[in-house]
Write an enzyme that holds these catalytic residues in place. Structure first.
Site, mmCIF file in Angstrom:
data_model
loop_
_atom_site.group_PDB
_atom_site.id
_atom_site.type_symbol
_atom_site.label_atom_id
_atom_site.label_comp_id
_atom_site.label_asym_id
_atom_site.label_seq_id
_atom_site.Cartn_x
_atom_site.Cartn_y
_atom_site.Cartn_z
ATOM 1 N N ILE A 120 0.853 -1.199 0.000
ATOM 2 C CA ILE A 120 0.000 0.000 0.000
ATOM 3 C C ILE A 120 0.886 1.246 0.000
ATOM 4 O O ILE A 120 0.626 2.211 -0.730
ATOM 5 C CB ILE A 120 -0.983 -0.005 1.195
ATOM 6 N N ARG A 131 10.918 -1.164 8.124
ATOM 7 C CA ARG A 131 11.810 -2.106 8.821
ATOM 8 C C ARG A 131 12.986 -2.486 7.926
ATOM 9 O O ARG A 131 14.118 -2.617 8.366
ATOM 10 C CB ARG A 131 11.036 -3.391 9.150
ATOM 11 N N SER A 132 12.705 -2.688 6.619
ATOM 12 C CA SER A 132 13.789 -3.027 5.701
ATOM 13 C C SER A 132 13.656 -2.192 4.433
ATOM 14 O O SER A 132 12.585 -1.666 4.138
ATOM 15 C CB SER A 132 13.731 -4.512 5.365
ATOM 16 N N ARG A 139 -3.099 2.032 11.536
ATOM 17 C CA ARG A 139 -3.893 1.635 12.697
ATOM 18 C C ARG A 139 -3.835 2.758 13.734
ATOM 19 O O ARG A 139 -2.791 3.394 13.928
ATOM 20 C CB ARG A 139 -3.347 0.336 13.321
ATOM 21 N N GLU A 179 -12.163 2.358 17.988
ATOM 22 C CA GLU A 179 -13.204 2.564 16.974
ATOM 23 C C GLU A 179 -14.469 1.803 17.362
ATOM 24 O O GLU A 179 -14.361 0.715 17.929
ATOM 25 C CB GLU A 179 -12.697 2.068 15.617
ATOM 26 N N HIS A 189 -12.719 4.631 9.099
ATOM 27 C CA HIS A 189 -11.956 3.437 8.697
ATOM 28 C C HIS A 189 -12.513 2.817 7.404
ATOM 29 O O HIS A 189 -13.001 1.692 7.401
ATOM 30 C CB HIS A 189 -11.937 2.405 9.829
HETATM 31 C C1 DGY Z 1 -7.180 -3.278 6.468
HETATM 32 O O1 DGY Z 1 -7.780 -3.998 5.652
HETATM 33 O O2 DGY Z 1 -6.499 -3.761 7.372
HETATM 34 C C2 DGY Z 1 -7.184 -1.798 6.321
HETATM 35 O O3 DGY Z 1 -7.433 -1.167 7.502
HETATM 36 C C3 DGY Z 1 -7.984 -1.293 5.125
HETATM 37 O O4 DGY Z 1 -9.058 -0.462 5.451
#
Ligand code: DGY
Length: 322
Positions: free
Chosen positions: A159, A179-180, A239, A268, A287
């Site tokens: 993503i 991280r890498s 998150r 949430e 979300h």
């Molecule tokens: C997920 O799928 O983990 C994401 O939060 C996409 O909304």
């Protein structure tokens, strides 16, 4: 012979779940916008051979200890921080997620959130809807440019890379921390790997797409916000728990950063009383990163196929490997 029993914790499209109906008895929480209550989930898990879960369901030790028949959990999300994967695996339960198919949809939302926050699209739309637009003004609802600015991405997975690709279309300079190293992002998109602190100090837009882990929890705290430019805009589509929300609130109120676009929150769902929601320079979304019809239907179908594969003794397409 009795058929396996599958419980689905939210109303999903029966058409997309067809592979499951062929092999199992399927039971589903009937509501789309209200979550399956915890006590019902626990009760259903006790007899389930498979669970199709949402990212809002906590699949913890308590549940896994009750679920003595459970063989597979398919989470309708790429993230799986709501599931105790090591504990599930120790009980022989396979955990699956929905990577890849939601990459572009989530990147579109993330970049849209960045644009909306920078150019104040929500405020501007409300301005018209609330009948406040009386005349044109040179600085009326003026925002910040996006093109030719620097974007810093925390989490250069698929993503992150798709967001970086969109950013190059806006002639942005792309920095990232991960991280890498991601050689593909460096060679194909010109993304530059930096330390976390350098990325914070030099980016105009800081985009968090990191998964929630022990290392990333509250990574964006008061120290991090202090390192950002005063004109910086912070975007979170990863998150909520990666951010200390009180520190973010203080940074926004004290002018340490200019704005925030948030698709995810610590607890949430949130309501209008949440302190961040009340700020004019915050765009808050519920979300919806992967929420297009096409993608959500594909995710439902992938979950169904993964559960069916495990029940048939086959390898699921997208098993979580940690
Ligand atoms: C997920 O799928 O983990 C994401 O939060 C996409 O909304």
């Amino acid at each position: 012979m009795t058929r396996p029993y599958i419980y689905i914790t939210r109303k999903c499209s029966e058409e997309q779940l067809a592979p499951l109906y062929e092999v199992a008895d399927v039971d589903m929480w009937p509501e789309e916008e209200t979550a399956c209550p915890r006590e019902i989930l626990l009760e259903k898990a006790e007899k389930a051979d498979g669970l199709l879960t949402m990212l809002s369901d906590s699949i913890d030790r308590e549940l896994l200890d009750k679920a003595s028949h459970l063989k597979v959990i398919a989470n309708l999300a790429v993230g799986f921080d709501n599931i105790d994967v090591p504990y599930a695996n120790s009980k022989g339960i396979v955990v699956c997620n929905t990577p890849d198919i939601l990459t572009d949809t989530t990147a579109d939302l993330t970049f849209g959130l960045l644009l909306s926050t920078a150019r104040r699209l929500m405020e501007a739309s409300e301005y018209v809807k609330q009948n406040q637009w009386k005349s044109w003004g040179p600085l009326l609802l003026a925002g910040h440019d996006v093109h030719h600015k620097t974007i810093g991405i925390l989490g250069m997975g698929k993503i992150g890379q798709a967001v970086a690709k969109r950013a190059t279309g806006f002639d942005m300079k792309v920095l990232y921390h991960n991280r890498s190293r991601n050689e593909q992002a460096e060679t194909s998109l010109g993304a530059v790997f930096t330390s976390f602190d350098e990325m914070l100090a030099t980016s105009d837009f800081i985009v968090c797409l990191a998964p929630l882990t022990n290392e990333t929890r509250e990574l964006f705290n008061k120290d991090a916000f202090k390192k950002m430019k005063k004109s910086a805009i912070f975007i979170n589509a990863g998150r909520g728990a990666v951010v200390n929300e009180e520190d973010l609130y203080n940074a926004l109120v004290n002018g340490e950063i200019a704005g925030a676009g948030l698709d995810v929150f610590l607890n949430e769902p949130i309501g209008a009383e949440h302190p961040l929601v009340g700020l004019h320079n915050v765009v808050a979304l519920p979300h919806i990163g992967s929420a297009s019809y096409e993608t959500r239907y594909s995710m439902m179908n992938l979950c169904a196929m993964n559960i069916a594969a495990v029940l048939n003794g086959n390898e699921p397409k997208t098993k979580v490997v940690i």
